[in-house]
Design a protein around this motif. Structure first.
Motif, PDB file in Angstrom:
ATOM      1  N   THR A  83       7.781  10.269  16.571  1.00  0.00           N
ATOM      2  CA  THR A  83       8.527   9.658  17.670  1.00  0.00           C
ATOM      3  C   THR A  83      10.003  10.055  17.658  1.00  0.00           C
ATOM      4  OG1 THR A  83       8.932   7.729  16.278  1.00  0.00           O
ATOM      5  CG2 THR A  83       7.003   7.646  17.741  1.00  0.00           C
ATOM      6  N   ASP A  84      10.384  10.993  16.789  1.00  0.00           N
ATOM      7  CA  ASP A  84      11.746  11.513  16.632  1.00  0.00           C
ATOM      8  C   ASP A  84      12.700  10.545  15.933  1.00  0.00           C
ATOM      9  OD1 ASP A  84      10.711  13.653  18.001  1.00  0.00           O
ATOM     10  OD2 ASP A  84      11.818  13.281  19.858  1.00  0.00           O
ATOM     11  N   GLU A  85      12.195   9.469  15.366  1.00  0.00           N
ATOM     12  CA  GLU A  85      13.003   8.511  14.617  1.00  0.00           C
ATOM     13  C   GLU A  85      13.258   9.053  13.218  1.00  0.00           C
ATOM     14  OE1 GLU A  85      12.175   4.154  12.535  1.00  0.00           O
ATOM     15  OE2 GLU A  85      10.830   4.895  14.079  1.00  0.00           O
ATOM     16  N   LEU A  86      14.536   9.028  12.791  1.00  0.00           N
ATOM     17  CA  LEU A  86      14.863   9.436  11.422  1.00  0.00           C
ATOM     18  C   LEU A  86      14.232   8.448  10.453  1.00  0.00           C
ATOM     19  CD1 LEU A  86      16.436  11.330   9.482  1.00  0.00           C
ATOM     20  CD2 LEU A  86      18.352   9.727   9.693  1.00  0.00           C
ATOM     21  N   VAL A  87      13.405   8.955   9.527  1.00  0.00           N
ATOM     22  CA  VAL A  87      12.690   8.102   8.582  1.00  0.00           C
ATOM     23  C   VAL A  87      13.354   8.116   7.214  1.00  0.00           C
ATOM     24  CG1 VAL A  87      10.492   7.796   7.355  1.00  0.00           C
ATOM     25  CG2 VAL A  87      10.495   8.382   9.786  1.00  0.00           C
ATOM     26  N   ASP A  88      13.805   9.292   6.762  1.00  0.00           N
ATOM     27  CA  ASP A  88      14.340   9.389   5.408  1.00  0.00           C
ATOM     28  C   ASP A  88      15.111  10.693   5.275  1.00  0.00           C
ATOM     29  OD1 ASP A  88      14.802   8.760   2.734  1.00  0.00           O
ATOM     30  OD2 ASP A  88      12.693   8.464   2.262  1.00  0.00           O
ATOM     31  N   THR A  89      15.907  10.772   4.223  1.00  0.00           N
ATOM     32  CA  THR A  89      16.551  12.017   3.827  1.00  0.00           C
ATOM     33  C   THR A  89      16.281  12.219   2.347  1.00  0.00           C
ATOM     34  OG1 THR A  89      18.657  10.960   3.275  1.00  0.00           O
ATOM     35  CG2 THR A  89      18.410  11.786   5.525  1.00  0.00           C
ATOM     36  N   LEU A  90      16.317  13.458   1.922  1.00  0.00           N
ATOM     37  CA  LEU A  90      16.149  13.764   0.509  1.00  0.00           C
ATOM     38  C   LEU A  90      16.910  15.025   0.192  1.00  0.00           C
ATOM     39  CD1 LEU A  90      13.959  16.305  -0.007  1.00  0.00           C
ATOM     40  CD2 LEU A  90      12.419  14.601   0.892  1.00  0.00           C
ATOM     41  N   GLU A  91      17.273  15.175  -1.073  1.00  0.00           N
ATOM     42  CA  GLU A  91      17.913  16.401  -1.525  1.00  0.00           C
ATOM     43  C   GLU A  91      16.919  17.196  -2.346  1.00  0.00           C
ATOM     44  OE1 GLU A  91      21.767  16.192  -3.312  1.00  0.00           O
ATOM     45  OE2 GLU A  91      22.530  14.860  -1.729  1.00  0.00           O
ATOM     46  N   ALA A  92      16.912  18.496  -2.132  1.00  0.00           N
ATOM     47  CA  ALA A  92      16.039  19.406  -2.868  1.00  0.00           C
ATOM     48  C   ALA A  92      16.889  20.524  -3.445  1.00  0.00           C
ATOM     49  CB  ALA A  92      14.959  19.969  -1.949  1.00  0.00           C
ATOM     50  N   GLY A  93      16.545  20.936  -4.662  1.00  0.00           N
ATOM     51  CA  GLY A  93      17.320  21.956  -5.346  1.00  0.00           C
ATOM     52  C   GLY A  93      16.451  23.038  -5.926  1.00  0.00           C
TER      53      GLY A  93
END
Length: 134
Positions: free
Chosen positions: A82-92
């Motif tokens: 639905t285009d709603e921001l659910v989460d963010t994460l950092e990846a390395g």
């Protein structure tokens, strides 16, 4: 491994390098996923038997992507269908990021960040395969 879900739907999986790489064969996706991701590591002398893949027709409804962060760091924004921001994460470095449903965007956090992206095809072009989120 961390799964990001929304209303019971798995949107993404983040596999940190510490869990992604080791001895033997490991897969991080269930058989039903359109993209299958796994890693393997064996000592010298190990023989992997030759094989060929049979023709098998599949009905693929969604483009799914696998990112391998070769170098650097990024922040991924994960969106619901639905285009709603659910989460963010950092990846390395060494991490795997599987993008399964919904949307995603990235912020590059380090100069020289390098990412290998693999997705199922065939690619039908930007007008058919994707839409920009607001």
């Amino acid at each position: 491994m961390r799964e990001i879900t929304h209303e019971g739907l798995v949107l993404a999986r983040h596999v940190p390098a510490s869990e992604a790489w080791g001895e033997g064969l490991r897969f991080f996706s269930p058989d039903a996923d359109f993209i299958q991701a796994g890693t393997w590591g064996y000592p010298a002398g190990k023989e992997l038997l030759a094989h060929s893949h049979n023709e098998a027709h599949r009905d693929v409804a969604w483009t799914q992507e696998l990112l391998y962060i070769r170098k650097g760091r990024l922040r991924a924004r994960i969106y619901a269908p639905t285009d709603e921001l659910v989460d963010t994460l950092e990846a390395g470095e060494g991490d795997l990021l599987m993008l399964l449903r919904g949307g995603h965007g990235y912020d590059i956090l380090e100069d020289g960040t390098q990412v290998l992206e693999v997705k199922n095809g065939p690619y039908l072009g930007p007008d058919v395969d994707r839409r920009r989120l607001k």
